[in-house]
Motif scaffolding. Structure first.
Motif, mmCIF file in Angstrom:
data_model
loop_
_atom_site.group_PDB
_atom_site.id
_atom_site.type_symbol
_atom_site.label_atom_id
_atom_site.label_comp_id
_atom_site.label_asym_id
_atom_site.label_seq_id
_atom_site.Cartn_x
_atom_site.Cartn_y
_atom_site.Cartn_z
ATOM 1 N N LEU A 150 -4.150 12.073 -1.182
ATOM 2 C CA LEU A 150 -3.924 10.802 -2.136
ATOM 3 C C LEU A 150 -3.875 11.132 -3.664
ATOM 4 O O LEU A 150 -4.897 12.067 -3.911
ATOM 5 N N VAL B 73 -11.872 7.161 -0.449
ATOM 6 C CA VAL B 73 -10.552 6.820 -1.065
ATOM 7 C C VAL B 73 -10.879 6.919 -3.359
ATOM 8 O O VAL B 73 -10.155 7.762 -3.500
ATOM 9 N N VAL C 191 0.961 -1.250 0.186
ATOM 10 C CA VAL C 191 -0.467 0.344 -0.422
ATOM 11 C C VAL C 191 0.632 1.201 -0.418
ATOM 12 O O VAL C 191 1.855 1.134 0.121
ATOM 13 N N LYS D 172 -0.262 4.471 1.287
ATOM 14 C CA LYS D 172 -0.823 5.422 2.304
ATOM 15 C C LYS D 172 -1.893 4.264 3.220
ATOM 16 O O LYS D 172 -2.585 3.463 2.819
ATOM 17 N N LEU E 263 -5.237 5.319 6.153
ATOM 18 C CA LEU E 263 -5.926 5.726 6.171
ATOM 19 C C LEU E 263 -6.440 5.503 7.695
ATOM 20 O O LEU E 263 -6.928 4.672 7.873
ATOM 21 N N VAL F 14 -4.622 2.488 -0.627
ATOM 22 C CA VAL F 14 -4.715 2.339 0.958
ATOM 23 C C VAL F 14 -5.218 1.189 1.725
ATOM 24 O O VAL F 14 -5.931 0.290 1.576
ATOM 25 N N GLU G 49 -3.330 5.383 -5.512
ATOM 26 C CA GLU G 49 -2.857 4.539 -4.890
ATOM 27 C C GLU G 49 -3.204 3.601 -4.152
ATOM 28 O O GLU G 49 -4.721 3.288 -5.056
#
Length: 184
Positions: free
Chosen positions: A122, A148, A63, A65, A67, A128, A126
């Motif tokens: 973001l 997202v 991943v 990021k 959250l 997450v 990407e």
């Protein structure tokens, strides 16, 4: 649903979660995670277990990021991001972020809530990991998934400390892979 991978000592760590009867109102059994958070070893085990769904079979993060949803998702998500070597993005209640945001409103049993994320939090494409403390009805997690997607990113997985198995959280978030460390 996926349960956490076997982590030595994780069961003992989760046993630190305290039951508080009749809080915040009569008939509710509140799960207090503060004793777990106060124990370094327990917290480290939980962070590693929550990070596991964001790693491939070699242990490499997959991943970009993590959250965390307001507010206990911040407490758990930030150290998960550190463990993975990626950035952390807070998902906040409406009006708490200072720059332009995307917002998603969702129904609660007693009204409506709105979550927001910075529009530039973001990058498109990407992947997450979503982290929070409790999956109940799934409204918060589903709203975060929608945020997202508004950013052009995708949710690789959801990792929760606990799931209230008697509520429809799993159904609400749909096909997104879910890992929970404890089902109550």
């Amino acid at each position: 649903m996926t349960q956490s991978p076997a982590v030595a000592g994780l069961e003992d760590a989760l046993a630190l979660i305290a039951d508080v009867p009749d809080f915040p109102e009569p008939g509710v059994l509140f799960k207090d995670i503060t004793p777990l958070l106060a124990d370094h070893t327990a917290l480290a085990l939980v962070v590693e277990a929550l990070a596991a769904p964001a790693r491939d079979t070699t242990g490499t993060p997959v991943v970009d990021k993590v959250l965390g949803m307001e507010s206990r998702g911040f407490i758990l998500g930030a150290p998960v991001a550190l463990a993975l070597g990626v950035g952390f993005v807070p998902v906040r209640k409406a009006g708490k972020l200072p720059r332009p945001t995307y917002a998603v409103s969702y129904a609660l049993e007693y009204g409506e809530a709105t979550l927001e994320v910075h529009r530039d939090a973001l990058e498109p494409g990407e992947r997450v990991l979503l982290v929070d403390d409790v999956l109940a009805t799934g409204g918060t997690a589903k709203a975060t998934i929608d945020l997202v997607e508004k950013c052009g990113a995708s949710v690789h997985a959801v990792a929760m400390l606990m799931e209230l198995g008697f509520l429809p959280g799993r159904e609400t978030i749909g096909s997104v892979p879910l890992t929970t460390l404890l089902t109550v």
